[in-house]
Enzyme design. Structure first.
Site, PDB file in Angstrom:
ATOM      1  N   SER A 135       0.852  -1.209   0.000  1.00 34.70           N
ATOM      2  CA  SER A 135       0.000   0.000   0.000  1.00 34.70           C
ATOM      3  C   SER A 135       0.877   1.244   0.000  1.00 34.70           C
ATOM      4  CB  SER A 135      -0.883   0.022   1.240  1.00 34.70           C
ATOM      5  OG  SER A 135      -1.547   1.267   1.356  1.00 34.70           O
ATOM      6  N   TYR A 148      -1.587  -0.274  10.667  1.00 33.78           N
ATOM      7  CA  TYR A 148      -1.866  -0.645   9.275  1.00 33.78           C
ATOM      8  C   TYR A 148      -0.708  -0.191   8.381  1.00 33.78           C
ATOM      9  CZ  TYR A 148      -3.808  -1.032   4.642  1.00 33.78           C
ATOM     10  OH  TYR A 148      -3.969  -1.371   3.325  1.00 33.78           O
TER      11      TYR A 148
END
Ligand code: NDP
Ligand code: 8X3
Length: 249
Positions: A135, A148
């Site tokens: 990501s 995250y």
């Protein structure tokens, strides 16, 4: 016909990837916890093209069983798409739930490296490919990203490190690092369909199909060519994020 092993195929990027790979002539092992969604994919695309492997990626025994029970024609894995993952919560670190943090680490880090390690011998035998969905959150931080973001920095970097270890094996390794993709990601993160709709409203975000098409493109490249990292964003998202907090309010 080549075989792909796609984790997190019950929604979003993974589901779109199974469809796109099958359309491009692959057969796929499709994994996830939601059996009814995997059953629907098998019914739609055909049992000769999709094998449903229903397990929680955090459960090592269930992962082992799923791998051991692959039908012969799905057992020689040419492509691993490390996609299953999630964010939980958007609270600042000092207010975050440790349980949420553990779930993200168990899913995005531990399960991902475990599955990769278990499938490496097959991938090396086939001179296959690994595509990990990292990501932009692993490169550019934002408030509430905390664990995250850390887990995706791990995914991005572990994938690059695999490149080094797999030197000379013929296995190709790619880290795909997307920005905003409209999937169930924000619903899972916040528990709110309204919050999800508000985040994506007017942003013209990327779709699961956009990322799936990119994976199919990478998987179909000639064997001498490796895409190391690929960062994608919707045009309406960028990575400028410096802030200054002033003592005078
Ligand atoms: P979705 O929520 O739509 O899909 C997530 C998938 O992961 C589902 O199929 C889910 O299956 C699976 N999954 C989650 N936890 C587990 C578990 N414990 N065991 C098995 N499967 C699990 O989100 P996306 O498609 O957006 O996310 C896919 C990947 O893309 C994630 O790694 C995410 O971090 C990454 N990503 C997403 C971006 C975005 O903006 N959407 C941007 C950048 C990266 P099930 O619940 O059925 O088990
Ligand atoms: C998901 C993208 O920007 O919501 O990895 O963290 S972001």
């Amino acid at each position: 016909m080549k075989t792909a092993f796609v984790t997190g195929a019950t929604a979003g990027i993974g589901e779109a990837t199974v469809r796109a790979l099958v359309q491009a002539g692959w057969r796929c092992v499709a994994t996830g916890r939601r059996k009814e969604r995997l059953d629907a994919l098998v019914a739609e695309l055909g049992p000769d093209r999709v094998h449903a492997a229903i397990f929680d990626v955090r459960d090592e025994a269930a992962m082992d069983e799923a791998i051991a029970n692959l039908p012969t024609e799905f057992a020689a894995v040419d492509l691993l798409v490390n996609n299953a993952g999630l964010a939980q919560g958007l609270a600042p670190a000092q207010k975050s739930s440790l349980d949420d943090w553990q779930t993200m680490i168990d899913t995005n880090v531990t399960a991902m490296v475990r599955l990769t390690r278990k499938l490496l011998p097959r991938l090396i035998e086939r001179k296959g490919a690994i595509v990990t969905i990292g990501s932009v959150a692993g490169s550019y931080v934002y408030p509430g990203g905390n664990v995250y973001a850390g887990s995706k920095a791990f995914a991005n970097h572990f994938t690059l490190a695999l490149r080094a270890d797999l030197h000379g094996t013929g296995v190709r390794v790619t880290s795909i690092e997307p920005g905003m993709v409209e999937t169930e990601f924000t619903l899972v993160r916040t528990g709110s369909q309204q919050a999800s709709d508000e985040l994506y409203r007017g942003a013209d975000p990327m779709t699961g199909e956009d990322i799936a098409d990119t994976i199919v493109w990478i998987a179909g490249l000639p064997p001498h060519l490796n895409i190391n990292r690929l960062e994608l964003m919707p045009v309406n998202q960028d990575f400028a994020g410096f802030r200054v907090a002033r003592g005078d309010g």
